[in-house]
Design a protein around this motif. Structure first.
Motif, PDB file in Angstrom:
ATOM      1  N   MET A  13       0.592  -1.312  -0.116  1.00  0.00           N
ATOM      2  CA  MET A  13      -0.086   0.087  -0.012  1.00  0.00           C
ATOM      3  C   MET A  13       0.979   1.243   0.059  1.00  0.00           C
ATOM      4  SD  MET A  13      -3.081  -0.992  -0.405  1.00  0.00           S
ATOM      5  CE  MET A  13      -2.408  -2.661  -1.236  1.00  0.00           C
ATOM      6  N   GLU A  14       1.861   1.221   0.838  1.00  0.00           N
ATOM      7  CA  GLU A  14       2.688   2.464   0.674  1.00  0.00           C
ATOM      8  C   GLU A  14       3.432   2.641  -0.596  1.00  0.00           C
ATOM      9  OE1 GLU A  14       6.771   4.328   1.005  1.00  0.00           O
ATOM     10  OE2 GLU A  14       6.673   2.054   0.893  1.00  0.00           O
ATOM     11  N   ARG A  15       3.829   1.762  -1.040  1.00  0.00           N
ATOM     12  CA  ARG A  15       4.461   1.530  -2.642  1.00  0.00           C
ATOM     13  C   ARG A  15       3.415   2.114  -3.750  1.00  0.00           C
ATOM     14  NH1 ARG A  15       5.654  -3.006  -4.223  1.00  0.00           N
ATOM     15  NH2 ARG A  15       5.132  -4.220  -2.548  1.00  0.00           N
ATOM     16  N   LEU A  16       2.156   1.587  -3.546  1.00  0.00           N
ATOM     17  CA  LEU A  16       1.183   2.022  -4.291  1.00  0.00           C
ATOM     18  C   LEU A  16       0.961   3.421  -4.434  1.00  0.00           C
ATOM     19  CD1 LEU A  16      -0.764   0.874  -6.428  1.00  0.00           C
ATOM     20  CD2 LEU A  16      -2.516   0.597  -4.639  1.00  0.00           C
ATOM     21  N   TYR A  17       0.675   4.011  -3.058  1.00  0.00           N
ATOM     22  CA  TYR A  17       0.428   5.320  -2.992  1.00  0.00           C
ATOM     23  C   TYR A  17       1.848   6.314  -3.735  1.00  0.00           C
ATOM     24  CZ  TYR A  17      -3.337   5.587   0.197  1.00  0.00           C
ATOM     25  OH  TYR A  17      -4.679   5.515   0.648  1.00  0.00           O
ATOM     26  N   ARG A  18       3.003   5.818  -3.296  1.00  0.00           N
ATOM     27  CA  ARG A  18       4.296   6.518  -3.793  1.00  0.00           C
ATOM     28  C   ARG A  18       4.206   6.381  -5.405  1.00  0.00           C
ATOM     29  NH1 ARG A  18      10.022   5.252  -2.765  1.00  0.00           N
ATOM     30  NH2 ARG A  18       9.228   3.141  -1.860  1.00  0.00           N
ATOM     31  N   THR A  19       3.793   5.287  -5.856  1.00  0.00           N
ATOM     32  CA  THR A  19       4.017   5.224  -7.244  1.00  0.00           C
ATOM     33  C   THR A  19       2.785   6.151  -7.853  1.00  0.00           C
ATOM     34  OG1 THR A  19       4.576   2.856  -7.293  1.00  0.00           O
ATOM     35  CG2 THR A  19       3.435   3.448  -9.096  1.00  0.00           C
ATOM     36  N   ASP A  24      -0.135  11.139 -10.693  1.00  0.00           N
ATOM     37  CA  ASP A  24      -1.520  11.635 -10.024  1.00  0.00           C
ATOM     38  C   ASP A  24      -1.502  12.333  -8.745  1.00  0.00           C
ATOM     39  OD1 ASP A  24      -4.010  12.104  -9.837  1.00  0.00           O
ATOM     40  OD2 ASP A  24      -4.901  10.323 -10.746  1.00  0.00           O
ATOM     41  N   ARG A  25      -1.227  13.382  -8.427  1.00  0.00           N
ATOM     42  CA  ARG A  25      -1.038  13.711  -7.231  1.00  0.00           C
ATOM     43  C   ARG A  25      -2.455  13.958  -6.606  1.00  0.00           C
ATOM     44  NH1 ARG A  25       3.666  15.406  -5.811  1.00  0.00           N
ATOM     45  NH2 ARG A  25       5.211  15.831  -7.617  1.00  0.00           N
ATOM     46  N   SER A  26      -3.476  13.998  -7.011  1.00  0.00           N
ATOM     47  CA  SER A  26      -4.705  13.984  -6.546  1.00  0.00           C
ATOM     48  C   SER A  26      -5.375  12.497  -6.059  1.00  0.00           C
ATOM     49  CB  SER A  26      -5.693  14.874  -7.415  1.00  0.00           C
ATOM     50  OG  SER A  26      -6.076  13.798  -8.668  1.00  0.00           O
ATOM     51  N   TRP A  27      -4.944  11.831  -6.472  1.00  0.00           N
ATOM     52  CA  TRP A  27      -5.290  10.409  -6.526  1.00  0.00           C
ATOM     53  C   TRP A  27      -5.708   9.991  -4.944  1.00  0.00           C
ATOM     54  CZ3 TRP A  27      -3.026   5.733  -4.230  1.00  0.00           C
ATOM     55  CH2 TRP A  27      -3.948   4.565  -4.267  1.00  0.00           C
ATOM     56  N   GLY A  70     -11.001   5.054  -7.642  1.00  0.00           N
ATOM     57  CA  GLY A  70     -11.195   4.569  -9.257  1.00  0.00           C
ATOM     58  C   GLY A  70     -10.268   3.519  -9.713  1.00  0.00           C
ATOM     59  N   LEU A  71      -9.359   3.185  -8.768  1.00  0.00           N
ATOM     60  CA  LEU A  71      -8.282   2.030  -9.257  1.00  0.00           C
ATOM     61  C   LEU A  71      -8.831   0.986  -9.797  1.00  0.00           C
ATOM     62  CD1 LEU A  71      -5.317   1.897  -9.077  1.00  0.00           C
ATOM     63  CD2 LEU A  71      -5.618   0.602  -7.036  1.00  0.00           C
ATOM     64  N   LEU A  72      -9.555   0.186  -9.060  1.00  0.00           N
ATOM     65  CA  LEU A  72     -10.175  -0.916  -9.563  1.00  0.00           C
ATOM     66  C   LEU A  72     -11.360  -1.090 -10.460  1.00  0.00           C
ATOM     67  CD1 LEU A  72      -9.335  -3.544  -6.608  1.00  0.00           C
ATOM     68  CD2 LEU A  72      -8.036  -2.684  -8.640  1.00  0.00           C
ATOM     69  N   PHE A 152      -0.939   1.031 -13.518  1.00  0.00           N
ATOM     70  CA  PHE A 152      -0.243   1.169 -14.709  1.00  0.00           C
ATOM     71  C   PHE A 152      -1.337   1.527 -15.666  1.00  0.00           C
ATOM     72  CE2 PHE A 152       1.433  -0.245 -18.844  1.00  0.00           C
ATOM     73  CZ  PHE A 152       2.771   0.115 -18.773  1.00  0.00           C
ATOM     74  N   ASN A 153      -2.479   1.270 -15.894  1.00  0.00           N
ATOM     75  CA  ASN A 153      -3.522   1.811 -16.274  1.00  0.00           C
ATOM     76  C   ASN A 153      -3.810   3.367 -16.348  1.00  0.00           C
ATOM     77  OD1 ASN A 153      -5.536  -1.227 -16.323  1.00  0.00           O
ATOM     78  ND2 ASN A 153      -3.944  -0.830 -17.577  1.00  0.00           N
ATOM     79  N   ILE A 154      -3.612   3.715 -15.125  1.00  0.00           N
ATOM     80  CA  ILE A 154      -3.955   5.077 -15.029  1.00  0.00           C
ATOM     81  C   ILE A 154      -2.599   5.940 -15.519  1.00  0.00           C
ATOM     82  CG2 ILE A 154      -3.830   7.007 -13.058  1.00  0.00           C
ATOM     83  CD1 ILE A 154      -5.167   5.015 -11.250  1.00  0.00           C
TER      84      ILE A 154
END
Length: 262
Positions: A13-19, A24-27, A70-72, A152-154
């Motif tokens: 989760m931490e890596r997903l946020y950083r990525t 997309d800074r608003s995500w 909106g990720l999944l 990656f799709n984002i």
């Protein structure tokens, strides 16, 4: 260059946020965690049938179980419903088969109105289980990889130009035979199709990046700061390429036309 950070499942989760924050800074501000009560309710349901909620999915729920920004949702036609309140409602719905699937070791985590739901294969009590489709077919190598594939799709959507190539099962069958690849069933097995995918990438000389760590048996991804490439073979073959350079797009389009004879 944007990094899709690799690490242990515990840090997913931490890596997903950083990525995602890299492009997309608003995500992150759109994400809403599941409540402790909702998580406990799901854990109780799983425990009733001898299972536990996998650790990586549990971390996902704690971070963004009510809304993942909106990720999944973007799977299929963009109308997936992975939010925890929908999942819990379905487990309580006597006309829905979430409990029946759970008894088979499949935990519903994303609902689709056409019944194209996604599940976690939790029979082996793994912390980072394989994702399956509604027919218990392999869909992604792990829940962690699935999250990063959707991230990656984002990233792909941030580029100006996009092209895609899709095939039917019959067309995929014709392609495999045309280029002398094994084709033991109509349209090829997953292994046969992925062998063709890797040959295809080598034959796109303007693309040189290595396969990403979150690729798997059905999903090939590569990228750099100038382009992204994803190829999915769940049904037959779907290739999506995006970039900002119109000249590069035209070159890749020409190369794909040659291979696919479009």
């Amino acid at each position: 260059m944007v990094q899709f950070y690799q690490g242990t499942p515990e840090s997913a989760m931490e890596r997903l946020y950083r990525t995602i924050s890299n492009f997309d800074r608003s995500w992150g501000s759109k994400c809403v965690s599941a409540s402790d009560e909702q998580i406990q309710q799901l854990e109780n349901i799983c425990a009733e049938y001898g299972y536990r909620v996998p650790k990586v999915y549990l971390d996902y729920l704690k971070a963004m179980g009510e809304s993942d920004g909106g990720l999944l949702e973007r799977e299929w036609d963009g109308y997936m419903e992975p939010n925890i309140h929908t999942i819990l409602e379905l487990f309580c719905d006597e006309d829905f088969d979430a409990i029946e699937y759970l008894q088979q070791g499949l935990l519903l985590f994303s609902y689709h109105w056409t019944e194209a739901h996604c599940y976690l294969r939790i029979g082996k009590q793994e912390d980072n289980p394989v994702v399956t489709d509604w027919e218990n077919h392999y869909f992604a190598g792990s829940f962690e990889k699935y999250l990063f594939q959707k991230a990656f799709n984002i990233y792909q959507e941030k580029f100006e130009h996009k092209l895609s190539v899709g095939t039917s099962i019959m067309t995929c069958d014709t392609l495999l035979k045309k280029y002398s690849f094994p084709c033991s069933v109509c349209g090829g097995t997953d292994e046969e199709k992925m062998e063709f995918v890797r040959w295809l990438v080598v034959n796109l000389p303007d693309l040189h990046e290595k396969e990403t760590w979150f690729s798997d048996n059905l999903n090939y991804c590569s990228y750099n700061e100038h382009y992204t490439l994803s190829i999915n073979i769940h049904h037959s073959l779907l290739l999506v390429f995006s970039c900002d350079d119109i000249k590069l797009k035209k070159k890749i389009d020409t190369q794909l036309n040659r291979i696919f004879q479009r």
